[in-house]
Write a protein that holds these residues in place. Structure first.
Motif, PDB file in Angstrom:
ATOM      1  N   ALA A 114       0.874  -1.256  -0.005  1.00 17.71           N
ATOM      2  CA  ALA A 114       0.014   0.105   0.109  1.00 17.71           C
ATOM      3  C   ALA A 114       0.751   1.117   0.021  1.00 17.71           C
ATOM      4  CB  ALA A 114      -0.850   0.116   1.216  1.00 17.71           C
ATOM      5  N   THR A 115       0.466   2.213  -0.932  1.00 18.12           N
ATOM      6  CA  THR A 115       1.588   3.512  -0.968  1.00 18.12           C
ATOM      7  C   THR A 115       0.561   4.717  -0.951  1.00 18.12           C
ATOM      8  OG1 THR A 115       1.255   3.251  -3.461  1.00 18.12           O
ATOM      9  CG2 THR A 115       3.322   2.388  -2.307  1.00 18.12           C
ATOM     10  N   ALA A 116       0.926   5.835  -0.758  1.00 14.39           N
ATOM     11  CA  ALA A 116       0.187   6.964  -0.598  1.00 14.39           C
ATOM     12  C   ALA A 116      -0.433   7.487  -2.093  1.00 14.39           C
ATOM     13  CB  ALA A 116       1.076   8.092  -0.074  1.00 14.39           C
ATOM     14  N   ASP A 117       0.367   7.080  -3.201  1.00 17.41           N
ATOM     15  CA  ASP A 117       0.011   7.376  -4.360  1.00 17.41           C
ATOM     16  C   ASP A 117      -1.360   6.488  -4.982  1.00 17.41           C
ATOM     17  OD1 ASP A 117       1.763   5.414  -4.419  1.00 17.41           O
ATOM     18  OD2 ASP A 117       2.227   6.040  -6.580  1.00 17.41           O
ATOM     19  N   VAL A 118      -1.565   5.267  -4.317  1.00 15.79           N
ATOM     20  CA  VAL A 118      -2.379   4.572  -4.761  1.00 15.79           C
ATOM     21  C   VAL A 118      -3.881   5.207  -4.057  1.00 15.79           C
ATOM     22  CG1 VAL A 118      -3.511   2.299  -4.867  1.00 15.79           C
ATOM     23  CG2 VAL A 118      -1.095   2.518  -5.165  1.00 15.79           C
ATOM     24  N   PRO A 119      -4.761   5.222  -4.772  1.00 15.70           N
ATOM     25  CA  PRO A 119      -6.350   5.929  -3.933  1.00 15.70           C
ATOM     26  C   PRO A 119      -7.032   4.512  -3.448  1.00 15.70           C
ATOM     27  CG  PRO A 119      -6.707   5.917  -6.269  1.00 15.70           C
ATOM     28  CD  PRO A 119      -5.228   5.374  -6.065  1.00 15.70           C
ATOM     29  N   ALA A 120      -7.626   5.037  -2.187  1.00 12.69           N
ATOM     30  CA  ALA A 120      -8.300   3.774  -1.636  1.00 12.69           C
ATOM     31  C   ALA A 120      -9.567   3.592  -2.423  1.00 12.69           C
ATOM     32  CB  ALA A 120      -8.646   4.427  -0.017  1.00 12.69           C
ATOM     33  N   THR A 121     -10.210   2.552  -2.436  1.00  9.98           N
ATOM     34  CA  THR A 121     -11.484   2.114  -3.004  1.00  9.98           C
ATOM     35  C   THR A 121     -12.265   1.229  -2.105  1.00  9.98           C
ATOM     36  OG1 THR A 121     -10.426   0.263  -4.023  1.00  9.98           O
ATOM     37  CG2 THR A 121     -10.339   2.127  -5.215  1.00  9.98           C
ATOM     38  N   SER A 122     -13.471   1.337  -2.239  1.00  7.34           N
ATOM     39  CA  SER A 122     -14.403   0.618  -1.754  1.00  7.34           C
ATOM     40  C   SER A 122     -14.810  -0.697  -2.631  1.00  7.34           C
ATOM     41  CB  SER A 122     -15.535   1.426  -1.089  1.00  7.34           C
ATOM     42  OG  SER A 122     -16.100   1.851  -1.990  1.00  7.34           O
ATOM     43  N   HIS A 123     -15.020  -0.153  -4.026  1.00  7.13           N
ATOM     44  CA  HIS A 123     -15.523  -1.175  -4.861  1.00  7.13           C
ATOM     45  C   HIS A 123     -14.172  -1.254  -6.179  1.00  7.13           C
ATOM     46  CE1 HIS A 123     -19.180  -1.775  -3.094  1.00  7.13           C
ATOM     47  NE2 HIS A 123     -19.220  -0.422  -2.931  1.00  7.13           N
ATOM     48  N   PRO A 124     -13.951  -2.398  -6.588  1.00  2.00           N
ATOM     49  CA  PRO A 124     -13.245  -2.388  -7.693  1.00  2.00           C
ATOM     50  C   PRO A 124     -13.700  -1.927  -9.175  1.00  2.00           C
ATOM     51  CG  PRO A 124     -13.913  -4.652  -7.404  1.00  2.00           C
ATOM     52  CD  PRO A 124     -14.366  -3.713  -6.257  1.00  2.00           C
ATOM     53  N   ILE A 125     -14.960  -1.904  -9.074  1.00  2.00           N
ATOM     54  CA  ILE A 125     -15.834  -1.188 -10.440  1.00  2.00           C
ATOM     55  C   ILE A 125     -16.359  -0.259  -9.893  1.00  2.00           C
ATOM     56  CG2 ILE A 125     -17.444  -1.729 -12.171  1.00  2.00           C
ATOM     57  CD1 ILE A 125     -16.829  -4.754 -11.418  1.00  2.00           C
ATOM     58  N   PRO A 126     -16.452   0.965 -10.758  1.00  3.53           N
ATOM     59  CA  PRO A 126     -17.191   2.253 -10.300  1.00  3.53           C
ATOM     60  C   PRO A 126     -18.591   1.905 -10.429  1.00  3.53           C
ATOM     61  CG  PRO A 126     -15.458   2.708 -12.015  1.00  3.53           C
ATOM     62  CD  PRO A 126     -15.430   1.232 -11.838  1.00  3.53           C
ATOM     63  N   LEU A 127     -19.400   2.372  -9.456  1.00  2.00           N
ATOM     64  CA  LEU A 127     -20.722   2.399  -9.267  1.00  2.00           C
ATOM     65  C   LEU A 127     -21.579   3.341  -9.137  1.00  2.00           C
ATOM     66  CD1 LEU A 127     -20.898  -0.407  -6.359  1.00  2.00           C
ATOM     67  CD2 LEU A 127     -20.996  -1.049  -8.770  1.00  2.00           C
ATOM     68  N   THR A 128     -22.752   3.168  -9.900  1.00  2.00           N
ATOM     69  CA  THR A 128     -23.569   4.559  -9.919  1.00  2.00           C
ATOM     70  C   THR A 128     -24.959   4.189  -9.435  1.00  2.00           C
ATOM     71  OG1 THR A 128     -24.206   4.392 -12.343  1.00  2.00           O
ATOM     72  CG2 THR A 128     -22.350   5.881 -11.805  1.00  2.00           C
ATOM     73  N   ASN A 129     -25.523   5.142  -8.681  1.00  2.00           N
ATOM     74  CA  ASN A 129     -26.837   4.829  -8.385  1.00  2.00           C
ATOM     75  C   ASN A 129     -27.975   4.800  -9.464  1.00  2.00           C
ATOM     76  OD1 ASN A 129     -26.359   4.317  -5.629  1.00  2.00           O
ATOM     77  ND2 ASN A 129     -26.601   6.313  -5.191  1.00  2.00           N
ATOM     78  N   ALA A 130     -28.758   3.938  -9.589  1.00  2.00           N
ATOM     79  CA  ALA A 130     -29.712   3.873 -10.751  1.00  2.00           C
ATOM     80  C   ALA A 130     -31.099   4.606  -9.974  1.00  2.00           C
ATOM     81  CB  ALA A 130     -30.081   2.502 -10.853  1.00  2.00           C
ATOM     82  N   LEU A 131     -31.126   5.727 -10.279  1.00  2.00           N
ATOM     83  CA  LEU A 131     -32.306   6.493  -9.492  1.00  2.00           C
ATOM     84  C   LEU A 131     -33.214   7.032 -10.629  1.00  2.00           C
ATOM     85  CD1 LEU A 131     -30.179   9.138  -7.477  1.00  2.00           C
ATOM     86  CD2 LEU A 131     -31.096   7.079  -6.710  1.00  2.00           C
ATOM     87  N   ARG A 132     -34.563   6.989 -10.134  1.00  2.00           N
ATOM     88  CA  ARG A 132     -35.790   7.439 -10.941  1.00  2.00           C
ATOM     89  C   ARG A 132     -36.285   8.686 -10.404  1.00  2.00           C
ATOM     90  NH1 ARG A 132     -40.390   6.473  -8.369  1.00  2.00           N
ATOM     91  NH2 ARG A 132     -40.417   4.864  -6.795  1.00  2.00           N
ATOM     92  N   ALA A 133     -36.994   9.435 -11.110  1.00  3.41           N
ATOM     93  CA  ALA A 133     -37.748  10.779 -10.739  1.00  3.41           C
ATOM     94  C   ALA A 133     -38.739  10.218  -9.683  1.00  3.41           C
ATOM     95  CB  ALA A 133     -38.362  11.337 -11.898  1.00  3.41           C
TER      96      ALA A 133
END
Length: 99
Positions: free
Chosen positions: A46-65
């Motif tokens: 682990a190095t300081a230049d590696v950002p911490a992640t909670s998921h290996p794949i970017p997630l987005t919320n599927a929101l509806r109106a």
């Protein structure tokens, strides 16, 4: 090599008020040492230049109106209620006294 010694395990067991046999002390010394060594290996990578992640794949919320749809009237909601009063459900007290 880790800093976990039988004396340290005995001391920690004493602080935790856990009575350990000599075999348990020996086993825990080895197991805790392996855990500390594994954590040290991860810390090396682990190095300081590696950002911490909670998921290996970017997630987005599927929101509806948020759109108001058909709703029930108060009478429709209460029509099958076993007991009602002043337009509200009447239920038995669960805390042993009326609220």
């Amino acid at each position: 090599m880790s800093e976990i010694t039988p004396e340290l395990v005995t001391h920690l067991a004493s602080l935790s008020r856990i009575d350990l046999s000599p075999d348990e002390i020996a086993s825990l010394t080895t197991e805790l040492g392996q855990i500390v060594d594994s954590i040290a290996k991860v810390s090396e990578v682990a190095t300081a230049d590696v950002p911490a992640t909670s998921h290996p794949i970017p997630l987005t919320n599927a929101l509806r109106a948020d759109v108001v749809g058909e709703t029930l009237t108060q009478e429709q909601v209460l029509q099958n209620a076993p007991e009602q009063q002043d337009g509200k459900f009447v239920v038995t007290a669960i805390l042993g006294e009326e609220q």
